[in-house]
Design an enzyme around this catalytic site. Structure first.
Site, PDB file in Angstrom:
ATOM      1  N   GLY A   1       0.823  -1.214   0.000  1.00  0.00           N
ATOM      2  CA  GLY A   1       0.000   0.000   0.000  1.00  0.00           C
ATOM      3  C   GLY A   1       0.853   1.257   0.000  1.00  0.00           C
ATOM      4  N   GLN A   2       0.179   2.403   0.027  1.00  0.00           N
ATOM      5  CA  GLN A   2       0.900   3.679   0.020  1.00  0.00           C
ATOM      6  C   GLN A   2       1.908   3.760   1.177  1.00  0.00           C
ATOM      7  OE1 GLN A   2      -0.510   8.174  -0.137  1.00  0.00           O
ATOM      8  NE2 GLN A   2      -0.834   7.380   1.924  1.00  0.00           N
TER       9      GLN A   2
ATOM     10  N   THR B   1      -6.571   5.710  13.156  1.00  0.00           N
ATOM     11  CA  THR B   1      -6.981   6.745  12.210  1.00  0.00           C
ATOM     12  C   THR B   1      -7.800   7.862  12.845  1.00  0.00           C
ATOM     13  OG1 THR B   1      -8.482   7.143  10.348  1.00  0.00           O
ATOM     14  CG2 THR B   1      -8.896   5.157  11.618  1.00  0.00           C
TER      15      THR B   1
ATOM     16  N   GLU C   1     -10.284   8.965  11.553  1.00  0.00           N
ATOM     17  CA  GLU C   1     -11.694   8.637  11.310  1.00  0.00           C
ATOM     18  C   GLU C   1     -12.387   8.208  12.605  1.00  0.00           C
ATOM     19  OE1 GLU C   1     -14.054   8.211   8.469  1.00  0.00           O
ATOM     20  OE2 GLU C   1     -12.754   9.867   7.904  1.00  0.00           O
TER      21      GLU C   1
ATOM     22  N   TYR D   1     -15.682   1.188   8.695  1.00  0.00           N
ATOM     23  CA  TYR D   1     -14.208   1.270   8.730  1.00  0.00           C
ATOM     24  C   TYR D   1     -13.749   1.842  10.074  1.00  0.00           C
ATOM     25  CZ  TYR D   1      -9.589   3.392   7.897  1.00  0.00           C
ATOM     26  OH  TYR D   1      -8.278   3.789   8.003  1.00  0.00           O
TER      27      TYR D   1
ATOM     28  N   LYS E   1     -11.632   0.081  13.051  1.00  0.00           N
ATOM     29  CA  LYS E   1     -10.339   0.633  13.475  1.00  0.00           C
ATOM     30  C   LYS E   1     -10.327   0.973  14.962  1.00  0.00           C
ATOM     31  CE  LYS E   1      -7.421   0.916   9.972  1.00  0.00           C
ATOM     32  NZ  LYS E   1      -5.997   0.571  10.037  1.00  0.00           N
TER      33      LYS E   1
HETATM   34  P1  NAP Z   1      -3.676   1.435   1.331  1.00  0.00           P
HETATM   35  O1  NAP Z   1      -2.837   2.146   0.326  1.00  0.00           O
HETATM   36  O2  NAP Z   1      -5.098   1.134   1.043  1.00  0.00           O
HETATM   37  O3  NAP Z   1      -2.920   0.069   1.683  1.00  0.00           O
HETATM   38  C1  NAP Z   1      -3.546  -0.951   2.408  1.00  0.00           C
HETATM   39  C2  NAP Z   1      -2.644  -2.174   2.391  1.00  0.00           C
HETATM   40  O4  NAP Z   1      -3.281  -3.225   3.103  1.00  0.00           O
HETATM   41  C3  NAP Z   1      -2.377  -2.721   0.964  1.00  0.00           C
HETATM   42  O5  NAP Z   1      -1.065  -3.225   0.928  1.00  0.00           O
HETATM   43  C4  NAP Z   1      -3.369  -3.874   0.880  1.00  0.00           C
HETATM   44  O6  NAP Z   1      -2.996  -4.883  -0.032  1.00  0.00           O
HETATM   45  C5  NAP Z   1      -3.276  -4.403   2.295  1.00  0.00           C
HETATM   46  N1  NAP Z   1      -4.401  -5.246   2.683  1.00  0.00           N
HETATM   47  C6  NAP Z   1      -5.729  -4.989   2.572  1.00  0.00           C
HETATM   48  N2  NAP Z   1      -6.451  -6.015   3.072  1.00  0.00           N
HETATM   49  C7  NAP Z   1      -5.546  -6.930   3.499  1.00  0.00           C
HETATM   50  C8  NAP Z   1      -5.653  -8.216   4.078  1.00  0.00           C
HETATM   51  N3  NAP Z   1      -6.848  -8.773   4.351  1.00  0.00           N
HETATM   52  N4  NAP Z   1      -4.522  -8.897   4.397  1.00  0.00           N
HETATM   53  C9  NAP Z   1      -3.296  -8.359   4.116  1.00  0.00           C
HETATM   54  N5  NAP Z   1      -3.126  -7.160   3.538  1.00  0.00           N
HETATM   55  C10 NAP Z   1      -4.243  -6.458   3.245  1.00  0.00           C
HETATM   56  O7  NAP Z   1      -3.654   2.231   2.715  1.00  0.00           O
HETATM   57  P2  NAP Z   1      -2.592   3.295   3.245  1.00  0.00           P
HETATM   58  O8  NAP Z   1      -3.070   4.656   2.880  1.00  0.00           O
HETATM   59  O9  NAP Z   1      -1.225   2.872   2.898  1.00  0.00           O
HETATM   60  O10 NAP Z   1      -2.821   3.163   4.814  1.00  0.00           O
HETATM   61  C11 NAP Z   1      -2.050   2.254   5.588  1.00  0.00           C
HETATM   62  C12 NAP Z   1      -2.757   1.997   6.898  1.00  0.00           C
HETATM   63  O11 NAP Z   1      -2.912   3.213   7.610  1.00  0.00           O
HETATM   64  C13 NAP Z   1      -4.160   1.427   6.760  1.00  0.00           C
HETATM   65  O12 NAP Z   1      -4.372   0.541   7.826  1.00  0.00           O
HETATM   66  C14 NAP Z   1      -5.053   2.630   6.880  1.00  0.00           C
HETATM   67  O13 NAP Z   1      -6.328   2.244   7.362  1.00  0.00           O
HETATM   68  C15 NAP Z   1      -4.291   3.445   7.895  1.00  0.00           C
HETATM   69  N6  NAP Z   1      -4.474   4.885   7.818  1.00  0.00           N
HETATM   70  C16 NAP Z   1      -4.259   5.526   6.632  1.00  0.00           C
HETATM   71  C17 NAP Z   1      -4.404   6.899   6.577  1.00  0.00           C
HETATM   72  C18 NAP Z   1      -4.195   7.658   5.298  1.00  0.00           C
HETATM   73  O14 NAP Z   1      -4.626   8.811   5.216  1.00  0.00           O
HETATM   74  N7  NAP Z   1      -3.505   7.082   4.313  1.00  0.00           N
HETATM   75  C19 NAP Z   1      -4.762   7.619   7.737  1.00  0.00           C
HETATM   76  C20 NAP Z   1      -4.957   6.901   8.921  1.00  0.00           C
HETATM   77  C21 NAP Z   1      -4.796   5.548   8.953  1.00  0.00           C
HETATM   78  P3  NAP Z   1      -3.284  -4.743  -1.630  1.00  0.00           P
HETATM   79  O15 NAP Z   1      -2.213  -3.828  -2.146  1.00  0.00           O
HETATM   80  O16 NAP Z   1      -3.179  -6.128  -2.087  1.00  0.00           O
HETATM   81  O17 NAP Z   1      -4.662  -4.151  -1.745  1.00  0.00           O
HETATM   82  N1  GDD Z   2     -13.142   9.135  -2.087  1.00  0.00           N
HETATM   83  C1  GDD Z   2     -13.852  10.223  -2.398  1.00  0.00           C
HETATM   84  N2  GDD Z   2     -14.318  10.376  -3.685  1.00  0.00           N
HETATM   85  N3  GDD Z   2     -14.105  11.138  -1.433  1.00  0.00           N
HETATM   86  C2  GDD Z   2     -14.792  12.240  -1.790  1.00  0.00           C
HETATM   87  C3  GDD Z   2     -15.253  12.459  -3.091  1.00  0.00           C
HETATM   88  C4  GDD Z   2     -15.009  11.469  -4.075  1.00  0.00           C
HETATM   89  O1  GDD Z   2     -15.411  11.591  -5.214  1.00  0.00           O
HETATM   90  N4  GDD Z   2     -15.870  13.666  -3.133  1.00  0.00           N
HETATM   91  C5  GDD Z   2     -15.815  14.174  -1.904  1.00  0.00           C
HETATM   92  N5  GDD Z   2     -15.172  13.318  -1.072  1.00  0.00           N
HETATM   93  C6  GDD Z   2     -14.966  13.515   0.372  1.00  0.00           C
HETATM   94  C7  GDD Z   2     -15.369  12.320   1.229  1.00  0.00           C
HETATM   95  O2  GDD Z   2     -16.789  12.300   1.418  1.00  0.00           O
HETATM   96  C8  GDD Z   2     -14.578  12.620   2.493  1.00  0.00           C
HETATM   97  O3  GDD Z   2     -15.288  13.500   3.308  1.00  0.00           O
HETATM   98  C9  GDD Z   2     -13.334  13.325   1.984  1.00  0.00           C
HETATM   99  O4  GDD Z   2     -13.590  13.680   0.624  1.00  0.00           O
HETATM  100  C10 GDD Z   2     -12.068  12.467   2.012  1.00  0.00           C
HETATM  101  O5  GDD Z   2     -12.369  11.219   1.421  1.00  0.00           O
HETATM  102  P1  GDD Z   2     -11.220  10.141   1.129  1.00  0.00           P
HETATM  103  O6  GDD Z   2     -10.120  10.751   0.358  1.00  0.00           O
HETATM  104  O7  GDD Z   2     -11.880   8.931   0.581  1.00  0.00           O
HETATM  105  O8  GDD Z   2     -10.579   9.856   2.573  1.00  0.00           O
HETATM  106  P2  GDD Z   2     -11.251   9.620   4.009  1.00  0.00           P
HETATM  107  O9  GDD Z   2     -11.006  10.869   4.810  1.00  0.00           O
HETATM  108  O10 GDD Z   2     -12.624   9.135   3.908  1.00  0.00           O
HETATM  109  O11 GDD Z   2     -10.372   8.435   4.568  1.00  0.00           O
HETATM  110  C11 GDD Z   2      -8.942   8.458   4.444  1.00  0.00           C
HETATM  111  O12 GDD Z   2      -8.362   9.077   5.578  1.00  0.00           O
HETATM  112  C12 GDD Z   2      -8.577   8.387   6.817  1.00  0.00           C
HETATM  113  C13 GDD Z   2      -7.874   9.215   7.910  1.00  0.00           C
HETATM  114  O13 GDD Z   2      -8.739  10.240   8.336  1.00  0.00           O
HETATM  115  C14 GDD Z   2      -8.474   7.014   4.286  1.00  0.00           C
HETATM  116  O14 GDD Z   2      -7.106   7.005   3.964  1.00  0.00           O
HETATM  117  C15 GDD Z   2      -8.658   6.226   5.567  1.00  0.00           C
HETATM  118  O15 GDD Z   2      -8.071   4.946   5.421  1.00  0.00           O
HETATM  119  C16 GDD Z   2      -7.971   6.998   6.704  1.00  0.00           C
HETATM  120  O16 GDD Z   2      -8.128   6.303   7.920  1.00  0.00           O
END
Ligand code: NAP
Ligand code: GDD
Length: 411
Positions: free
Chosen positions: A13-14, A134, A136, A158, A162
């Site tokens: 993942g990212q 998160t 969230e 979600y 979490k």
């Molecule tokens: P991401 O890009 O969606 O990556 C998620 C990773 O988890 C991918 O490698 C995915 O594999 C793997 N995965 C999903 N289901 C799985 C399973 N059942 N078993 C093993 N691996 C699995 O998410 P990210 O943005 O890097 O975020 C990393 C972590 O931080 C996540 O737990 C997310 O909830 C948390 N987080 C993210 C943010 C944010 O803003 N990015 C903020 C707060 C918390 P595939 O590549 O095969 O899909």
């Molecule tokens: N995805 C998406 N697509 N979101 C949209 C859109 C659209 O077309 N238009 C508006 N949004 C709004 C969503 O409703 C939300 O309020 C906001 O944009 C951000 O949406 P996402 O980018 O999907 O992220 P998120 O905030 O729901 O969740 C991400 O951040 C969390 C941390 O606060 C994810 O990375 C989660 O995994 C992470 O925990």
């Protein structure tokens, strides 16, 4: 002295890709868990992947899934990690409304399985554990800005999943004296952000519009406000948390908030297009001030059953105790993402062939094969799209080799 071993779930993942890079640079032996997939899912870590036949590889991949306890126990047993980073998750909030049970299994119980694996294997004194919590979990925010002591109020399957993972990590720390820490991370993005999260959807959509490959971007709630930082800095924060003598939970955030509407405006501006939003609610649209063309439209399909309207973090504790601070302002982040998407789309082949970044050293045969896979993805979505069904893929395939279609609808 032999290298420290880290195990990263979600390495494909990212965040996993940034963390793996960071740990390799620090001299760790890095083990990643990747899911079995019918197609390659290692695009983000291709450049750090090492062939197991190489002498002394430092990066190792293990097939696995956090929904499979036996697999997790075996991998932890094999690796005997000094540090486990649990980043694996079904991480898309909207998708969690459609797959709530799976999301709970992976995101909530996944953390439990890892913690239990450490305990069953009697590694509590050896293995440190990081949980990707998160912002969230704050959901309907109870105070602003949000800190480590702000009460939680999750608003999606979600976030509820979490929350379980967060508290079970705290519980194992207290019950079994494990070195376990949660990073309560606010949104963080990058050029390798998943394409269906709003920032990347916007930078891809704007790049496609600026290059004449699409003519409109469809979004959901423009009023939502987020605290957006750069993923590479959050990966550093994760590592820092596990280097502390006493495990604790920390908020990682920038302390700045931006609406989806403003983020969209910034990205268009960086592409040299000024837009102005007019209209109310679902009828609000973004118009190019120069041509009067409508470039952004609302599609209510992207509204969530329960929304998180506003998130703003206070990372003072991380600054004071870890020395961690977010560095990249949102405008710089948006520009970096747009530039990466523009660059890969300008090279038509790489736009069609890569998920996230430039196609780098891909062979022509591989690029051709991936191009076909990429096209198939879009066609599937076109079939599902009612308004554009009539405009079959044929026209776009003729024009763009199937790589993109007009009025891209990306979620
Ligand atoms: P991401 O890009 O969606 O990556 C998620 C990773 O988890 C991918 O490698 C995915 O594999 C793997 N995965 C999903 N289901 C799985 C399973 N059942 N078993 C093993 N691996 C699995 O998410 P990210 O943005 O890097 O975020 C990393 C972590 O931080 C996540 O737990 C997310 O909830 C948390 N987080 C993210 C943010 C944010 O803003 N990015 C903020 C707060 C918390 P595939 O590549 O095969 O899909
Ligand atoms: N995805 C998406 N697509 N979101 C949209 C859109 C659209 O077309 N238009 C508006 N949004 C709004 C969503 O409703 C939300 O309020 C906001 O944009 C951000 O949406 P996402 O980018 O999907 O992220 P998120 O905030 O729901 O969740 C991400 O951040 C969390 C941390 O606060 C994810 O990375 C989660 O995994 C992470 O925990």
């Amino acid at each position: 002295m032999s290298a420290k071993r880290a195990l990263i779930t979600g390495v494909t993942g990212q965040d996993g890709s940034y963390l793996a890079r960071l740990l390799l640079k620090k001299g760790y032996e890095v083990h990643g868990v990747k899911r079995r997939s019918s197609s390659f899912n290692t695009g983000r870590i291709e450049d750090i992947y090492e062939d197991p036949h190489d002498p002394d590889p430092q990066m190792h991949l293990h097939f696995g899934d956090v929904t499979d306890a036996t697999n997790i126990i075996r991998v932890v047993q094999e690796v005997q990690p000094h540090e486990v980073y649990n980043l694996a998750a079904q991480s898309h909030v909207q998708v969690s409304f459609e797959t709530p049970e799976y999301t709970a299994n992976a995101d909530a119980l996944g953390a439990l399985r890892l913690l239990e694996a450490v305990r069953i294997l009697k590694l509590e004194g050896h293995t440190r554990f990081f949980q990707a919590s998160t912002s969230e979990m704050f959901g309907m925010v109870q105070e602003t800005p949000q800190t480590e002591t702000t009460p939680f109020y999750p608003r999606s399957p979600y976030a509820v999943a979490k929350l379980y993972a967060h508290w079970i990590t705290v519980n194992y720390r207290e019950a079994y004296n494990m070195h376990a820490a949660c990073g309560i991370m606010f949104n963080h993005e990058s050029p390798v952000r998943g394409e269906t999260f709003v920032t990347r959807k916007i930078t891809r959509g704007v790049a496609a519009i600026a290059l004449g490959l699409a003519d409109r971007l469809y979004l959901g709630n423009l009023d939502a406000q987020r605290d957006w930082g750069h993923a590479k800095e959050y990966a550093r924060g994760m590592w820092m948390m596990l280097q502390q003598d006493v495990p604790q939970d920390f908020v990682l955030a920038t302390g700045q908030v931006t609406s989806v509407r403003d983020f969209t405006r910034y990205v268009f501006e960086d592409a040299g297009i000024e837009i102005e939003f007019r209209g109310e609610g679902e009828d609000e649209k973004g118009y190019c001030t120069k041509t009067g063309k409508c470039l952004v439209e609302i599609d209510p399909r992207y509204f969530r059953p329960t929304e998180v309207d506003f998130l703003l973090g206070d990372a003072s504790k991380a600054k004071a105790e870890l020395g961690w601070e977010a560095e990249t302002p949102v405008r710089e982040l948006a520009r970096e993402m747009l530039e990466a998407d523009m660059a890969s789309m300008k090279d038509g082949a790489s736009w069609r062939t890569t998920r996230s970044r430039g196609s780098a050293s891909m062979s022509p045969a591989m690029a051709e094969w991936l191009a076909r896979r990429w096209c198939a993805g879009w066609e599937t979505r076109i079939v599902k799209s009612s308004r554009h069904r009539a405009r079959s893929t044929c026209a776009n395939r003729r024009r763009f080799g199937g790589g993109f279609r007009k009025n891209a609808r990306m979620r």
